[in-house]
Write an enzyme that holds these catalytic residues in place. Structure first.
Site, PDB file in Angstrom:
ATOM      1  N   GLY A  16      41.541 -52.764  37.459  1.00 27.74           N
ATOM      2  CA  GLY A  16      41.370 -52.328  36.023  1.00 27.74           C
ATOM      3  C   GLY A  16      40.930 -53.493  35.413  1.00 27.74           C
ATOM      4  O   GLY A  16      40.244 -53.492  34.480  1.00 27.74           O
ATOM      5  N   ASP A  17      41.081 -54.732  35.825  1.00 27.34           N
ATOM      6  CA  ASP A  17      40.859 -55.887  35.270  1.00 27.34           C
ATOM      7  C   ASP A  17      39.205 -56.014  35.464  1.00 27.34           C
ATOM      8  O   ASP A  17      38.310 -56.212  34.377  1.00 27.34           O
ATOM      9  CB  ASP A  17      41.366 -57.147  35.754  1.00 27.34           C
ATOM     10  CG  ASP A  17      40.884 -58.437  35.448  1.00 27.34           C
ATOM     11  OD1 ASP A  17      40.938 -58.748  34.282  1.00 27.34           O
ATOM     12  OD2 ASP A  17      40.330 -59.129  36.456  1.00 27.34           O
ATOM     13  N   ALA A  18      38.608 -55.575  36.572  1.00 27.34           N
ATOM     14  CA  ALA A  18      37.385 -55.733  36.884  1.00 27.34           C
ATOM     15  C   ALA A  18      36.675 -54.756  35.987  1.00 27.34           C
ATOM     16  O   ALA A  18      35.583 -54.894  35.438  1.00 27.34           O
ATOM     17  CB  ALA A  18      36.812 -55.243  38.185  1.00 27.34           C
TER      18      ALA A  18
END
Length: 130
Positions: A16-18
């Site tokens: 999700g960070d990416a």
């Protein structure tokens, strides 16, 4: 694909960070015609734990039941490290938000990612305005 509910919260947050950062970069490229250095500086105002926590407080009210469950699991996850300059509460909310984005990516819900990302942008930009 394996059952998404069995994925670890930190695994979802990792992805999700990416996903979230890619959304930010696309948004910045569509809004600005500036150099990469300036784009990176601008991106930081959206991808910090503080900015993501600000967004999470607003967009969590928009979550479906399943997204809310992923968010709770992400918020309660215990990463091995937290950056020194981050508030642990904000870091927890940011991780939870990232877990939701990772979950939606694996579930191939691109449209939903867009809806929640727009709500995140609105929340962050309102907070910037004061």
């Amino acid at each position: 694909m394996d059952d998404l509910r069995e994925r670890g919260s930190l695994e979802l947050a990792y992805l999700g960070d990416a996903v979230y950062e890619l959304c930010v970069r696309r948004m910045l490229l569509s809004r600005h015609s500036i150099g990469a250095g300036q784009l990176n500086r601008e991106a930081l105002s959206y991808v910090t734990a503080h900015a993501q926590a600000t967004a999470a407080k607003v967009v969590s009210s928009l979550f479906t039941e399943e997204e809310a469950a992923v968010f709770r699991r992400g918020r309660n996850a215990h990463p091995k490290t937290v950056a020194k300059h981050n508030d642990p509460g904000e870091y927890s909310l940011a991780t939870a938000l990232e877990a939701v984005f990772g979950y939606l990516e694996l579930a191939e819900q691109k449209e939903r990612i867009g809806v929640l990302f727009e709500a995140c942008l609105d929340a962050i930009e309102k907070a910037k305005e004061g």
